[in-house]
Design a protein around this motif. Structure first.
Motif: not given
Length: 329
Positions: A12-16, A18-20, A55-56, A63
């Motif tokens: 799924d897409k990362a929120d930022s 840092d969460t990639l 990053l969406g 996805w």
């Protein structure tokens, strides 16, 4: 027995940033569906759009998927006439609406296959796709003819900028580059490139003076909003500004001055071209790469990375790395 390999997988897409955290998953060599081929990916560049998709930031992305657009490799399954062939390419659908190139194997329609010239290294070949397809499509739609035309490339040392310089000078056009600080042009060109400092307040006036007050036929703006007005002001009557990216979505715009000078704005998004359409562009450019009038980008040994280092590499690209990082699946 099919050999095991690996692929990056975005669940799924990362929120930022840092969460990639794309996952490394085990895969088997797939079979080639009818009308398709399986490519063993030997090198795959990381483009800024690959990271933005993770990053969406691409609303039509599907996805889960494997990211990556550009590649160089060889055909390991499919039609007999293609088996073992060295190929290269890209696609706006790869890594967005279908699994992409940051994996050991890639499935493509046969129509998307293009032979790679033997003298171009795998790493260099893997960096050609997005920059050259984007540059070519913009200049094609802007009616680049060559001799007698002047092309202004804003951000001339970027990868799309360098590709635009190569294509325009190869066609016979005069090219003026724009770089912060007036840094010299570092890429290949078929004729000398004059470079202006993009931070000067009189940039448009300087370009007009350099063209005897006529202005340029095409302003290829790879940077966007920071150069938007200067690019418009530097155009000749009937000229066109090409836009491919921007840090700011909105800019002031004098509509009356625009239409009275018969100007054009042209947006180019190479994500709209699928792998087969990009292959058509590669075939047009292939003679230039074969005879050396077009050149792939140099890739240093330190820019070649295994899939295990993909997360850190993605972050470097997102932070604006000047180097085109290349994965070796």
């Amino acid at each position: 027995m099919k050999s095991s390999a690996r692929a990056l997988r975005l669940i799924d897409k990362a929120d930022s940033p840092d969460t990639l955290r794309p996952q490394l998953v085990e895969i088997l060599q797939p079979q080639a569906p009818a009308g398709s081929a399986v490519i063993e990916v030997l090198a795959a560049a990381i483009n800024p759009s690959d990271v933005k998709a993770a990053l969406g930031m691409m609303p039509y992305a599907v996805w889960p998927r494997t990211p990556g657009r550009d590649y160089a490799g060889k055909v390991v399954a499919g039609p007999a006439e293609w088996l073992g062939a060295n190929v290269w390419g890209t696609g706006g659908d790869l890594g967005i609406t279908r699994d992409g190139t940051h994996a050991r194997y890639l499935i493509l329609p046969v129509e998307a296959l293009v032979h790679r010239p033997a003298h171009i290294s795998l790493a260099a070949a893997a960096t050609v796709g997005v920059p050259f397809v984007t540059a070519f499509e913009g200049l094609r739609r802007a009616d680049l003819k060559g001799k007698g035309q002047t092309v202004l490339v804003l951000g001339s040392n970027g990868k799309v900028g360098q590709a635009a310089v190569q294509l325009a000078t190869r066609a016979g056009a005069r090219v003026i580059g724009v770089e912060r600080g007036g840094a010299r042009y570092v890429g290949h060109a078929s004729s000398p490139i004059e470079v202006f400092d993009g931070t000067r307040s009189d940039l448009a006036s300087a370009v007009l003076a350099a063209t005897d007050g006529q202005g340029v036929d095409i302003a290829y703006n790879t940077v966007g909003s920071p150069y938007f007005q200067a690019a418009l002001d530097a155009l000749r009557i009937g000229g066109v500004q090409i836009l491919i990216s921007t840090p700011d979505r909105n800019v002031p715009f004098d509509i009356m001055a625009f239409y009275r000078r018969d100007l054009r704005l042209l947006g180019v998004d190479s994500l709209k071209l699928n792998a087969t359409q990009c292959a058509d562009v590669f075939r047009v450019l292939l003679p230039g790469f074969e005879n050396g009038s077009l050149r792939a980008f140099d890739v240093s040994d330190s820019s070649l990375l295994p899939l295990d280092n993909a997360v850190e590499a993605y972050r470097q690209v997102l932070e604006g790395s000047k180097e085109r990082l290349v994965l070796e699946p």
